[in-house]
Design a protein around this motif. Structure first.
Motif, PDB file in Angstrom:
ATOM      1  N   ASP A 194       0.801   4.357  -2.565  1.00 39.44           N
ATOM      2  CA  ASP A 194       0.703   5.732  -2.084  1.00 39.44           C
ATOM      3  C   ASP A 194       1.751   6.627  -2.711  1.00 39.44           C
ATOM      4  N   LEU A 233       0.820  -1.208   0.000  1.00 43.15           N
ATOM      5  CA  LEU A 233       0.000   0.000   0.000  1.00 43.15           C
ATOM      6  C   LEU A 233       0.851   1.254   0.000  1.00 43.15           C
ATOM      7  N   LEU A 253      -9.291   4.791  -0.445  1.00 37.34           N
ATOM      8  CA  LEU A 253      -7.853   4.985  -0.237  1.00 37.34           C
ATOM      9  C   LEU A 253      -7.282   5.954  -1.262  1.00 37.34           C
ATOM     10  N   ASP A 254      -7.707   5.835  -2.526  1.00 34.12           N
ATOM     11  CA  ASP A 254      -7.161   6.680  -3.594  1.00 34.12           C
ATOM     12  C   ASP A 254      -7.436   8.156  -3.366  1.00 34.12           C
ATOM     13  N   LEU A 272      -7.977  -3.344   3.454  1.00 37.06           N
ATOM     14  CA  LEU A 272      -8.640  -2.077   3.769  1.00 37.06           C
ATOM     15  C   LEU A 272      -9.822  -2.288   4.705  1.00 37.06           C
ATOM     16  N   SER A 322     -13.463   0.060  -0.146  1.00 33.04           N
ATOM     17  CA  SER A 322     -12.745  -0.269  -1.369  1.00 33.04           C
ATOM     18  C   SER A 322     -11.592   0.706  -1.564  1.00 33.04           C
ATOM     19  N   ASP A 323     -10.720   0.398  -2.535  1.00 32.17           N
ATOM     20  CA  ASP A 323      -9.558   1.251  -2.749  1.00 32.17           C
ATOM     21  C   ASP A 323      -9.916   2.604  -3.335  1.00 32.17           C
ATOM     22  N   HIS A 357      -6.781  -7.631   0.170  1.00 30.35           N
ATOM     23  CA  HIS A 357      -7.616  -6.427   0.241  1.00 30.35           C
ATOM     24  C   HIS A 357      -6.969  -5.360   1.128  1.00 30.35           C
TER      25      HIS A 357
END
Length: 372
Positions: free
Chosen positions: A98, A94, A316-317, A267, A312-313, A265
C-alpha cells in the motif's frame, strides 16, 4: 560498433551486514551498480543521489522503519521497491504494498528467488507504451487468453441454501488469475489463485495448478491435500522462477463449516449477517517461495446470511489503503441482491479503463433462510 548496455543502479537498505553483503552480490550478478545503506535515512539519501532504478528495503531498520522509507521514496522516486521482511503477519506485507512497494520477499530468501523477482519487476512497464503491434506477441497473448478462459469452471454450483458466483475480467496483458470449483457429495471445493507473471507463461502455470488441485480432491484432509499438491507444483515453479498465491477451501453445505488454506493471498473476507467483516489472514507464504513449507488449515462457520468474498489484488490495487479496500468490499457484499450482482459490483471497484491487472471475484453466500 556495439553500444554498451545502460548502467543500472540499485540501493540495498539493510542493517544486517551479512544479509546486506549477500544482497549486494546477488544484485551485482544482475549487472547492477550497488550502493549500500545500513539505515533508512541514509538509504533515502542514497536513492536520491544515485537516481536508483531498484531498491531492496528491509522493514526493520534502526532509525525509521521500512514503511516510512518507502513513503519518503515515493515522494521523488519511481524506482522498483522490493521489501524484505522476516515478519509472518500478512498485514505487514499488504501495508508494505500500500505504501508504494512493488513486491515483497520473506527472509530467509534464496538468491535464485530474489533474482527471479527482480527480473519480473523489470519486465513490467512503468508506463504503457504504444509501439507498433508485434504480431508474434499478439498471437501469444491470444493463445494465453484461450488457456486462461479454459481454467474457469463450466458448471454452475447448485447447492441447496447457497448462492455461489464468480467473475473474471482479464487485463490488457493476460495474467495468471483463475478460480475453479466443483461440487462434492458433502458440498463443494473451490480454489482461487494467481500465478506470478503475465502472458502464456503465467497462464500455463495456472493451468498446472488447477489440474494438480483437482487431482487431490479425494484426499480427506485439506492440509494433507494442499501439502501434496504444493509439493507437486514446486518443481515447475522453481524452473520458471515463479510463485502462486492461493486460497483453497472445502465447504460442508449442511453445517456451513468451511475449512480453508490461504497461501499468501490474504484477500478473502468473511462478511457476517450481523457485525463487521473480517479479513482472513494467510497461513503462510505463496506456494513456491520456501522449500518444504506447510500451511495449516483454518475453519470458518458460514451462518445463514453470511458471505465469503474473495478477490484478486487487482481490486486491492484500485484502493489507496487496505482499510478503504475492506470497507468498499464489505459494502458491495451487503448491497447486492445475488452473488452474481456482488461479483459484478466487485469488478467495478477496479474500472477496466484504469486497471493494470486481472480482476477476479468469487462470492459464496449462505441464504438467510438456510437451515430453517
Amino acid at each position: 560498433m556495439v553500444s554498451s548496455p545502460p548502467v543500472r543502479h540499485a540501493v540495498v537498505v539493510e542493517d544486517d551486514a551479512d544479509i546486506r553483503g549477500l544482497l549486494v552480490l546477488v544484485l551485482e550478478q544482475l549487472d547492477f551498480v550497488v550502493t549500500e545503506a545500513p539505515d533508512g535515512l541514509s538509504g533515502v539519501e542514497a536513492v536520491r543521489r544515485t537516481n536508483a532504478e531498484l531498491v531492496t528495503l528491509d522493514i526493520n531498520l534502526p532509525d525509521i522503519d521500512g514503511m516510512e522509507v518507502c513513503r519518503r521514496l515515493r515522494e521523488f522516486s519511481d524506482a522498483y521497491i522490493l521489501m524484505l521482511t522476516a515478519r509472518a503477519d500478512e498485514i505487514d506485507r499488504l501495508n508494505g504494498l500500500d505504501t508504494g512497494a512493488d513486491d515483497y520477499i520473506n527472509k530467509p530468501f534464496s538468491p535464485k528467488e530474489l533474482q527471479a523477482r527482480i527480473r519480473a519487476l523489470f519486465r513490467r512497464a512503468r508506463t504503457p507504451a504504444a509501439p507498433a503491434e508485434d504480431t508474434g506477441q499478439s498471437d501469444e497473448l491470444a493463445r494465453a487468453a484461450v488457456v486462461q478462459q479454459s481454467l474457469l469452471p463450466r458448471e454452475t454450483v447448485r447447492l441447496s441454501g447457497y448462492d455461489v458466483a464468480g467473475a473474471f475480467r482479464p487485463s490488457r496483458s493476460v495474467g495468471g488469475d483463475f478460480y475453479d470449483w466443483y461440487q462434492t457429495r458433502d458440498g463443494m471445493h473451490f480454489t482461487f489463485a494467481d500465478a506470478m507473471g503475465k502472458g502464456m507463461g503465467a497462464a500455463l502455470i495456472a493451468a498446472t495448478v488447477r489440474a494438480v488441485m483437482r487431482s487431490v480432491a479425494d484426499t480427506p484432509a485439506i492440509d494433507a491435500a494442499f501439502g501434496s499438491a504444493s509439493a507437486t507444483i514446486a518443481s515447475d515453479l522453481d524452473q520458471s522462477g515463479s510463485f502462486v498465491t492461493m486460497f483453497h477451501a472445502r465447504l460442508d453445505s449442511a453445517s456451513g463449516t468451511l475449512r480453508y488454506i490461504d497461501a499468501g493471498h490474504g484477500l478473502a473476507l468473511h462478511v457476517p449477517a450481523e457485525g463487521a467483516a473480517r479479513r482472513l489472514v494467510s497461513a503462510g507464504p505463496p506456494v513456491g517461495i520456501l522449500d518444504n513449507q506447510l500451511w495449516p488449515a483454518s475453519e470458518l462457520d458460514l451462518e445463514p446470511g453470511d458471505s465469503l468474498v474473495i478477490v484478486s489484488d487487482g481490486v486491492l490495487d484500485a484502493h489507496n489503503s487496505l482499510e478503504d479496500f475492506q470497507r468498499n468490499v464489505e459494502k458491495v457484499a451487503r448491497s447486492g441482491a445475488t452473488a452474481d450482482d456482488v461479483c459484478a459490483a466487485l469488478l467495478e471497484l477496479a474500472p477496466a479503463a484504469t486497471a493494470e491487472d486481472d480482476v477476479t471475484a468469487v462470492v459464496v453466500r449462505r441464504k438467510p433462510n438456510a437451515g430453517l
